[in-house]
Design an enzyme around this catalytic site. Structure first.
Site, mmCIF file in Angstrom:
data_model
loop_
_atom_site.group_PDB
_atom_site.id
_atom_site.type_symbol
_atom_site.label_atom_id
_atom_site.label_comp_id
_atom_site.label_asym_id
_atom_site.label_seq_id
_atom_site.Cartn_x
_atom_site.Cartn_y
_atom_site.Cartn_z
ATOM 1 N N GLY A 274 15.316 -12.800 27.386
ATOM 2 C CA GLY A 274 14.329 -11.777 27.683
ATOM 3 C C GLY A 274 15.079 -10.568 28.229
ATOM 4 N N ALA A 275 14.753 -9.378 27.698
ATOM 5 C CA ALA A 275 15.569 -8.193 27.962
ATOM 6 C C ALA A 275 15.797 -7.907 29.454
ATOM 7 C CB ALA A 275 14.949 -6.992 27.250
ATOM 8 N N ARG B 174 25.044 -10.202 24.298
ATOM 9 C CA ARG B 174 24.002 -10.054 23.255
ATOM 10 C C ARG B 174 23.899 -8.557 22.929
ATOM 11 N NH1 ARG B 174 18.526 -13.272 24.113
ATOM 12 N NH2 ARG B 174 18.505 -13.082 21.846
ATOM 13 N N GLN C 144 10.004 -19.468 21.494
ATOM 14 C CA GLN C 144 9.754 -18.925 22.837
ATOM 15 C C GLN C 144 8.261 -18.954 23.180
ATOM 16 O OE1 GLN C 144 11.869 -17.579 20.648
ATOM 17 N NE2 GLN C 144 13.540 -16.474 21.619
ATOM 18 N N ASP D 298 12.829 -5.113 23.324
ATOM 19 C CA ASP D 298 14.246 -5.243 23.692
ATOM 20 C C ASP D 298 14.937 -3.893 23.734
ATOM 21 O OD1 ASP D 298 13.480 -8.025 22.562
ATOM 22 O OD2 ASP D 298 15.278 -8.272 23.800
ATOM 23 N N ASN E 149 11.948 -5.672 18.832
ATOM 24 C CA ASN E 149 11.468 -6.834 19.606
ATOM 25 C C ASN E 149 11.652 -8.081 18.745
ATOM 26 O OD1 ASN E 149 10.194 -7.878 22.056
ATOM 27 N ND2 ASN E 149 8.478 -8.391 20.742
ATOM 28 N N LYS E 150 11.255 -9.211 19.292
ATOM 29 C CA LYS E 150 11.464 -10.505 18.633
ATOM 30 C C LYS E 150 11.008 -10.499 17.179
ATOM 31 C CE LYS E 150 13.063 -13.330 19.972
ATOM 32 N NZ LYS E 150 14.517 -13.529 19.686
#
Ligand code: MRU
Length: 339
Positions: free
Chosen positions: A54-55, A87, A188, A229, A239-240
């Site tokens: 998670g960012a 990351r 997640q 993110d 994002n994801k």
């Protein structure tokens, strides 16, 4: 308002003076076990292996990694570079390390760096509460929401970004129905968001990622609420993986699309989503489910773990500084680069 009334009782990143305790997100929900990091290298591995993810949370963990390195007398410049490479997509990681670097360059000792990491963590929690209030105010009473990935206490200093809006919206009685997508391949949504929601007493239903468009057509959700993110200068949002297809389906069905992220996720140096590096992860994350291989030996997979939602598909970006409706480069600049 008590933490419990706020549906908020989880703290997954805990500093203990000379050790960083991380709730091991690889093992949830089967096991609530804690990993103790005593070196920056250990923190770097925990970020890369998704013990902490998670960012905002990876930025906070990296800041504590710098403190551990300072306490043990390591050379800090290589440590900053090593942590930065853990990351590539979430800019909060780079933001937190740049902030620690500035303090190091100003001559901060281990104690001063510890105070700085604590401020980073505390500011994130405060931002989440502010965003919770701002985002929930956009949602009409009686609404249903769909969220994706995990954006809650597990992904932040606490309370969460998109999940913070959901916590606030439920507490205020605006949100009556919560749906969470599984979020393949790492699950997640299924493993972490459902765990948080059950833990904090928020009724919710899990859906297969592939059920999202059908859910929207059923009329049960009025908003998709997700985190980010990295948000580029034109309002594009990384994002994801799967966020982009949710935005397309939402626009088609007249469902509104909200992105909730602290200003530490905004990267005004990145002009648009095209310039955002999308992390590619081990194909085995996709070829297996919970460690059990589901695909024939010899098969391969393509596993990008983020995607970019263009600003034109976003109805609102909520940060602790305020709400940007129908984001574009001009509105982003007015809030984040007003000079
Ligand atoms: O790969 P992950 O689990 O770190 O990805 C997390 C997300 O995509 C979240 O939506 C994002 O970081 C926001 S968390 C508040």
């Amino acid at each position: 308002m008590t933490a419990l009334a706020d549906h908020d009782s989880i703290r997954a990143v805990q500093w203990r003076g000379d050790v960083l305790r991380l709730l091991d997100q690889r093992r949830l929900p089967a096991e609530e076990s804690w990993l103790e990091c005593r070196t920056a290298a250990h923190v770097r591995d925990a970020i890369a292996d998704l013990v902490v993810r998670g960012a905002p949370a990876i930025g906070i963990a990296a800041a504590w990694g710098v403190v551990l390195a300072a306490q043990t007398g390591e050379a800090l410049t290589p440590v900053l570079e090593h942590l930065r490479a853990a990351r590539p997509t979430a800019v909060n990681l780079m933001w937190a390390l740049d902030r620690m670097r500035a303090r190091i360059e100003a001559g901060a000792d281990a104690e001063a760096l510890q105070r700085e990491a604590q401020v980073i963590q505390d500011e994130d929690l405060a931002a989440n509460h502010r965003m919770g209030a701002l985002g929930a105010a956009l949602i009409d009473a009686g609404s249903g929401v769909l969220t994706h990935c995990n954006t809650g206490s597990l992904a932040t200093a606490g309370y969460g970004t998109a999940l913070g809006v959901i916590r606030a919206g439920v507490a205020e009685g605006r949100i009556e129905r919560v749906f969470a997508g599984e979020t393949r391949p790492w699950l997640q949504g299924a493993r972490l968001t459902m765990w948080e929601l059950v833990h904090d007493g928020i009724p919710a239903k899990l859906i297969a990622d592939s059920a999202a468009a059908h859910l929207m057509r059923s009329g049960q959700v009025q908003w998709v609420v997700i985190g980010a993110d990295r948000i580029a200068a034109n309002g594009d949002v990384a994002n994801k993986i799967g966020s982009y297809q949710l935005a397309i389906a939402a626009r088609h069905h007249g469902v509104k699309f909200m992105v909730v992220a602290p200003s530490t996720t905004v990267d005004m140096a990145t002009p648009s989503g095209e310039a955002i590096e999308i992390e590619m992860r081990d194909p085995n994350e996709l070829l297996s489910i919970a460690g059990v291989r589901t695909v024939i030996d010899g098969a391969s997979a393509w596993n990008p773990v983020f995607d970019v939602t263009p600003a034109s598909l976003i109805d609102a970006i909520v940060t602790e500084r305020g709400v940007i409706e129908r984001p574009d480069a001009e509105r982003m600049r007015a809030m984040f680069d007003p000079s």
